[in-house]
Every structure is written in structure tokens, then in C-alpha cells.
Write a protein that holds these residues in place. Structure first.
Motif, mmCIF file in Angstrom:
data_model
loop_
_atom_site.group_PDB
_atom_site.id
_atom_site.type_symbol
_atom_site.label_atom_id
_atom_site.label_comp_id
_atom_site.label_asym_id
_atom_site.label_seq_id
_atom_site.Cartn_x
_atom_site.Cartn_y
_atom_site.Cartn_z
ATOM 1 N N VAL A 191 23.412 5.690 118.582
ATOM 2 C CA VAL A 191 23.714 5.825 117.150
ATOM 3 C C VAL A 191 24.241 7.238 116.920
ATOM 4 N N PHE A 192 25.273 7.339 116.091
ATOM 5 C CA PHE A 192 25.835 8.643 115.737
ATOM 6 C C PHE A 192 25.826 8.764 114.215
ATOM 7 N N THR A 193 25.317 9.884 113.718
ATOM 8 C CA THR A 193 25.358 10.094 112.274
ATOM 9 C C THR A 193 26.226 11.306 111.957
ATOM 10 N N THR A 194 26.813 11.282 110.754
ATOM 11 C CA THR A 194 27.529 12.456 110.251
ATOM 12 C C THR A 194 27.020 12.773 108.858
ATOM 13 N N GLY A 195 26.936 14.081 108.572
ATOM 14 C CA GLY A 195 26.652 14.512 107.209
ATOM 15 C C GLY A 195 25.208 14.917 106.961
ATOM 16 N N GLY A 196 25.060 15.856 106.020
ATOM 17 C CA GLY A 196 23.735 16.188 105.500
ATOM 18 C C GLY A 196 22.878 17.084 106.363
ATOM 19 N N ILE A 197 23.509 17.917 107.241
ATOM 20 C CA ILE A 197 22.667 18.789 108.073
ATOM 21 C C ILE A 197 22.799 20.264 107.710
ATOM 22 N N GLY A 198 23.346 20.571 106.552
ATOM 23 C CA GLY A 198 23.485 21.963 106.139
ATOM 24 C C GLY A 198 22.208 22.530 105.533
ATOM 25 N N PRO A 199 22.324 23.706 104.887
ATOM 26 C CA PRO A 199 21.144 24.408 104.387
ATOM 27 C C PRO A 199 20.791 24.142 102.928
ATOM 28 N N THR A 200 21.523 23.274 102.232
ATOM 29 C CA THR A 200 21.240 23.092 100.805
ATOM 30 C C THR A 200 20.298 21.913 100.552
ATOM 31 N N HIS A 201 19.809 21.854 99.294
ATOM 32 C CA HIS A 201 18.768 20.881 98.938
ATOM 33 C C HIS A 201 19.222 19.433 99.145
ATOM 34 N N ASP A 202 20.561 19.208 99.078
ATOM 35 C CA ASP A 202 21.055 17.830 99.239
ATOM 36 C C ASP A 202 21.253 17.459 100.702
ATOM 37 N N ASP A 203 20.932 18.333 101.603
ATOM 38 C CA ASP A 203 21.019 18.042 103.043
ATOM 39 C C ASP A 203 19.672 17.510 103.511
ATOM 40 N N ILE A 204 19.530 16.184 103.485
ATOM 41 C CA ILE A 204 18.220 15.590 103.747
ATOM 42 C C ILE A 204 18.212 14.755 105.030
ATOM 43 N N THR A 205 19.245 14.946 105.851
ATOM 44 C CA THR A 205 19.328 14.113 107.052
ATOM 45 C C THR A 205 18.167 14.352 108.008
ATOM 46 N N ALA A 206 17.833 15.614 108.270
ATOM 47 C CA ALA A 206 16.766 15.897 109.244
ATOM 48 C C ALA A 206 15.448 15.255 108.794
ATOM 49 N N ASP A 207 15.112 15.416 107.518
ATOM 50 C CA ASP A 207 13.886 14.803 107.010
ATOM 51 C C ASP A 207 13.935 13.274 107.121
ATOM 52 N N SER A 208 15.108 12.713 106.846
ATOM 53 C CA SER A 208 15.240 11.257 106.857
ATOM 54 C C SER A 208 15.119 10.696 108.269
#
Lengths: 250, 250
Positions: free
Chosen positions: B67-84
Motif C-alpha cells: 500500500v502506498f499513501t500520499t499526503g498529510g505528513i507535514g507539520p501542521t494540524h491538518d496533517d493527520i496521516t501518522a496518527d491515522s
């Protein structure tokens, strides 16, 4: 009162998954949905496999107000969308009398043989209504909340123009963009504070990179002008404050 | 022996679903997967919502090799990929020691404050290994069969270049394209016959439309040269036969 109308898109086609064809329909549907006040919540790209198409459709048609599909409605053997949608709805896929007559008349008028392949384009799940195709012949169709359209972008767009006036729409999501010369590492903290103070908005930060430097586009979205404006003003003030501090520091 | 390796992609981002940003990563991943012999079987675009991201990941990581994901790994509050992703795997999301040290050193070297926002970029699900980001700082990461990468195309592409050599690959899908001056209504019948005679190939018909006329690209795909060549020859003979008949008729 805020009204939410949702949609999903199912893109059908091995040619997209193989990279041979680059999809141009997702971005167009997204633009149109945003413009009319429908929230596109999910997109799935699935292969030309009946079971995969039917399973994806059954999941998303139960979850969202509307579903839009592209691809696989032509006359060749690899066009299996009509059969797959029929399977999803548990109804037979058969010649639609109106679409059949329309195609038959159209080919007769032009002196072109109405081949078995061309007849395939009149096949639809029982109970479907056809969606006019002003560009070529094969009609799309609607069954339940599912709108089945062509994959060729010019034809998809023309069909969608016919569909949009039939849809109920919700409260539009408004948006305002603030250009920010700072990277996300600088703004991350204060921007999160603004988001917390404005829970009725969605604040997105989109990092941009080019010519060796980073900047950020900050996008505030809300369903009311008041909520939008209040958050936008705080974001602009934050950027101005950082710029002033940066100027003093240099 | 034919070996099949499969993959799915999860694109994370409200900005794609709103139409504000047009995705450029799906087509790139599709091209690379086809080139190395991995079958991209499904793509999902999901919103910036933890439950949606986690549910999509848990479905596809169980079904496909990668599986490959893109998006949401930056430092702002809307970057929730790691938590997800952490939620999907049922592990805590915490500072990764190696990524933290790397970021801390990098910012110190450049005399830039290591803010809380920047520290967010070192957060990963426990057990993840980071994926180098040669363009900017925030690393991607791999956990299990899931590879989490940036949404900015230049950074995604650079991360993917680091990931591809670590993947096992399958028997490549070969393809051959035959240009056909006829529309699908003409070729539909005989093309379906060729497909039936060559079940070890996948024959696709892609209608093209432009300047007021239709034509077709016929694409044969197979995992062996022999199967590809046998079907391709029949498709070419079909087109040549139709062209000859059409010449005689006119």
C-alpha cells in the motif's frame, strides 16, 4: 440551516490503474461538486472486474447521497459497467427500449449498420433511465442514486452537464486563500491555535515547493460568510505578524 | 513462472476532493508500478478524517501486497496521516528517535528553531522505519506493507525512488498498442472474438474522440511475449481486414 449533500465517485478502468491513461475526470467532478454545494467525500479507482465494480458501488451508494461513475460504457467486450451495476443492484441487464430505439434511429439515419456491438450500448440495468450523450451515441444512465457516465473526458463533461440540474444541492462550502511566504514549520503552532478557536471552519495548509524555496497556501473553508471571514482575518493577521517579526529580525 | 505482486494507493486530502489541487501522484505511481511489475489494483482518495483514513488502510493493506499513501505528513494540524496510520495498526504514534535526531541536527545546522510544529514531523507509528526525503525534511515511513509518503509531487517522487528498490516485484505486464481508424461499433464483435481466443491476454479498447471523428486504440496486455504477440497479430490482421473491406466499399 446548513444542509449537507454528499457524493462519491467510482472510476472504472484498467487503463487508469496501469498508467496508460491519466485520469482527467476526478478533478472536473470535484470542481463541479464544490461549485454546486455537494461534498465529494471519496473516490475509488477500480479495475475492469465485475465483482470489484459491484462491491465498490454497493459500499458507496449506501453511504453517500450520490454516486458518479466514469468508464466502461462503450460497445466493446471490455465495457462491463452496465452488467456490473446491474449486479450491484440485483436486477437484470437488458436492452433499454428507449435507448435501443434512439440508437437504432440514429444509425439508420446515417446509413450505418446497427451491429451487435452497437446494440450493447443500449443495455442497462432494468429500471435505469438514460443520460443523454450529446457528443457520441452511447447514453449513460441513472439507477437509484448512481449516475453512470462515459470515461472520455469531453463526453463525461457533457453528460455531467445534463445530470447536475437534476441533483439536490447543499449549503456551499466557501473558501478563502491566504498566501503565506513562510514554511509550515513556522506557522504550524499558531495556525493550529486558530483552527481550535474556529471549529466551524476547516483550515488547510498546503506546502508549496519550487525554485529551491518553500511557501504555503493557507485555505480557510466554511459554510457561512461570517465563520469564513472571522477565521480568514486571524490567518491574515498571523501572516502579517510573522512578516513584521521577520523584518525586525533581519 | 508467473508471479503476481499487487498494490493499492490511498490518496489523503480534502484538497483533492474539493478540486482545489489536481492530483499528479496517481498517474506517476501507476507508471512506476507497471514499469517494475507490480499490479496497481485500486486507488482510494479519502478526506482528512482519521476514521476514514484508518478504515481505508485496513481494508487495502489486508488485500494487497503493498500500500502506498500520499499526503498529510507535514507539520501542521491538518496533517493527520501518522496518527491515522497508527490507529489503523493499533499502535501508539510517538516521536521516532532516529527521525527526531535527524531533524534536530538538520535544523540546528541551519540555525533554525526546532519548533513543536517541526517536531511533529518526527512522529510515526511505533515500529515504523523512516523513508528518506531528499528534497525537504519531513521523512515518510513504512510500517508493515504500508508506505507513507508526501503529497507534494516532487517529494513523493523522490521518496518513491527510495522505496521501489526495496519492493519485491512480479512478472511484468507487457503491452502492445494497435492504432485503429475505426470506432468501437465496427470492431466490437471481432475484437471480442479475439479476446475469447486469447484468454491469457487482456485486450482493451480505448475510444478516442477529437476534431469531430472517432478512432480507437487497441491495447493487448499479457505477461509473456508469446501470448502478447499471438493476440497482437490477430488484432492487427483484424484492423487490416476492415481497412481493406472499407477501401473496397468506397
Amino acid at each position: 440551516m446548513t444542509e449537507i449533500v454528499t457524493a462519491a465517485m467510482v472510476v472504472i478502468g484498467d487503463e487508469i490503474l496501469s498508467g496508460r491513461t491519466k485520469d482527467k475526470n476526478i478533478g472536473h467532478l470535484a470542481d463541479i461538486m464544490t461549485a454546486v454545494g455537494i461534498d465529494l467525500k471519496e473516490v475509488r479507482i477500480v479495475p475492469d472486474e465485475e465483482a470489484e465494480i459491484a462491491a465498490a458501488l454497493n459500499t458507496v451508494r449506501a453511504r453517500y447521497t450520490y454516486v458518479f461513475t466514469t468508464g466502461g460504457i462503450g460497445p466493446t467486450h471490455d465495457d462491463i459497467t452496465a452488467d456490473s451495476v446491474a449486479k450491484a443492484f440485483g436486477v437484470p441487464c437488458e436492452y433499454d427500449a428507449k435507448a435501443y430505439a434512439m440508437l437504432e434511429e440514429s444509425y439508420a439515419r446515417r446509413g450505418i449498420e446497427f451491429t451487435e456491438a452497437r446494440k450493447r450500448m443500449a443495455r442497462m440495468p432494468r429500471g435505469a433511465e438514460h443520460i443523454d450523450n450529446p457528443v457520441s451515441q452511447a447514453p449513460g444512465f441513472r439507477i437509484g442514486n448512481v449516475h453512470v457516465m462515459a470515461g472520455v473526458p469531453s463526453i463525461f463533461q457533457a453528460m455531467l452537464d445534463n445530470v447536475v440540474p437534476t441533483l439536490k444541492t447543499g449549503t456551499k462550502m466557501l473558501s478563502a486563500t491566504v498566501q503565506c511566504p513562510f514554511g509550515e514549520g513556522v506557522i504550524g503552532g499558531p495556525l493550529a491555535d486558530i483552527q481550535r478557536r474556529h471549529p466551524d471552519t476547516i483550515i488547510g495548509s498546503y506546502p508549496k515547493y519550487g525554485e529551491g524555496r518553500f511557501w504555503t497556501e493557507l485555505v480557510v473553508r466554511a459554510r457561512s460568510d461570517e465563520a469564513l471571514e472571522a477565521a480568514r482575518a486571524e490567518v491574515e493577521a498571523m501572516v502579517a505578524g510573522l512578516a513584521a517579526a521577520s523584518g525586525e529580525a533581519s
